[in-house]
Scaffold this active site. Structure first.
Site, PDB file in Angstrom:
ATOM      1  N   LYS A   1      42.450  20.064 -28.067  1.00  0.00           N
ATOM      2  CA  LYS A   1      43.806  20.077 -26.797  1.00  0.00           C
ATOM      3  C   LYS A   1      42.880  18.978 -25.865  1.00  0.00           C
ATOM      4  O   LYS A   1      42.285  19.631 -25.233  1.00  0.00           O
ATOM      5  CB  LYS A   1      43.851  21.839 -26.220  1.00  0.00           C
ATOM      6  CG  LYS A   1      44.673  21.556 -25.216  1.00  0.00           C
ATOM      7  CD  LYS A   1      44.895  23.105 -24.942  1.00  0.00           C
ATOM      8  CE  LYS A   1      45.793  23.249 -23.197  1.00  0.00           C
ATOM      9  NZ  LYS A   1      45.874  24.102 -23.093  1.00  0.00           N
TER      10      LYS A   1
ATOM     11  N   GLU B   1      42.698  29.090 -30.016  1.00  0.00           N
ATOM     12  CA  GLU B   1      42.372  30.206 -31.024  1.00  0.00           C
ATOM     13  C   GLU B   1      42.983  31.252 -31.995  1.00  0.00           C
ATOM     14  O   GLU B   1      43.617  30.698 -32.831  1.00  0.00           O
ATOM     15  CB  GLU B   1      41.689  30.647 -30.371  1.00  0.00           C
ATOM     16  CG  GLU B   1      39.739  30.558 -29.934  1.00  0.00           C
ATOM     17  CD  GLU B   1      40.435  30.136 -28.377  1.00  0.00           C
ATOM     18  OE1 GLU B   1      42.071  30.149 -27.925  1.00  0.00           O
ATOM     19  OE2 GLU B   1      39.275  30.398 -27.917  1.00  0.00           O
TER      20      GLU B   1
ATOM     21  N   GLU C   1      51.371  24.774 -17.842  1.00  0.00           N
ATOM     22  CA  GLU C   1      51.407  24.754 -19.303  1.00  0.00           C
ATOM     23  C   GLU C   1      52.403  25.548 -19.996  1.00  0.00           C
ATOM     24  O   GLU C   1      52.594  24.450 -20.820  1.00  0.00           O
ATOM     25  CB  GLU C   1      49.813  25.084 -19.964  1.00  0.00           C
ATOM     26  CG  GLU C   1      48.713  24.570 -19.434  1.00  0.00           C
ATOM     27  CD  GLU C   1      47.479  25.394 -20.291  1.00  0.00           C
ATOM     28  OE1 GLU C   1      46.353  24.642 -20.292  1.00  0.00           O
ATOM     29  OE2 GLU C   1      47.381  26.288 -19.984  1.00  0.00           O
TER      30      GLU C   1
ATOM     31  N   TYR D   1      49.054  17.955 -50.229  1.00  0.00           N
ATOM     32  CA  TYR D   1      49.002  17.982 -48.952  1.00  0.00           C
ATOM     33  C   TYR D   1      49.992  17.513 -48.389  1.00  0.00           C
ATOM     34  O   TYR D   1      49.673  17.964 -46.867  1.00  0.00           O
ATOM     35  CB  TYR D   1      47.234  17.317 -48.670  1.00  0.00           C
ATOM     36  CG  TYR D   1      47.356  15.708 -49.374  1.00  0.00           C
ATOM     37  CD1 TYR D   1      48.377  14.863 -48.339  1.00  0.00           C
ATOM     38  CD2 TYR D   1      47.025  15.406 -50.350  1.00  0.00           C
ATOM     39  CE1 TYR D   1      47.830  13.288 -48.553  1.00  0.00           C
ATOM     40  CE2 TYR D   1      46.648  14.935 -51.101  1.00  0.00           C
ATOM     41  CZ  TYR D   1      47.622  13.032 -50.203  1.00  0.00           C
ATOM     42  OH  TYR D   1      47.815  12.107 -50.805  1.00  0.00           O
TER      43      TYR D   1
END
Length: 117
Positions: free
Chosen positions: A98, A73, A21, A53
């Site tokens: 993910k 996280e 990864e 935004y």
């Protein structure tokens, strides 16, 4: 509490704990709910009475695309703190998805919430 939602923001980043990864960038999808008082903006129709935004989306894109978090996280936490620091924002919910994060599931998601004191 009123909300502005940024939905399905797709960003490529380095994310994950496994060596494979860390070798290639992969896509994540973010949903960001921005809580603030929008009553004045609803009356005035002025950007000065809300948050931009598009600017927040750009800041998130820059942060995430340049990051190398191991955990979704940690990524969600960094995005939440970034958005919470934007002017009148009182609450932020960040959801990071993910794809392929688990062997048998389509994706893995972490959702974190941040509030100003």
């Amino acid at each position: 509490m009123d909300f502005i939602h940024i939905n399905a923001l797709k960003v490529n980043t380095t994310i994950g704990c496994m060596p494979a990864e860390r070798e290639r960038r992969q896509g994540v999808t973010l949903d960001v709910s921005i809580g603030l008082d929008l009553a004045e903006a609803a009356k005035s129709d002025s950007l000065a009475d809300t948050v931009d935004y598009a600017e927040i989306e750009e800041k998130i894109q820059v942060l995430v695309s340049g990051s190398e978090f191991r955990l979704i996280e940690g990524l969600a936490g960094a995005v939440g703190r970034l958005v919470l620091a934007c002017g009148p924002v009182q609450l932020v919910k960040v959801r990071v998805e993910k794809p392929g994060g688990a062997r048998y599931a389509r994706s893995v998601t972490a959702e974190l919430e941040f509030r100003k004191n």
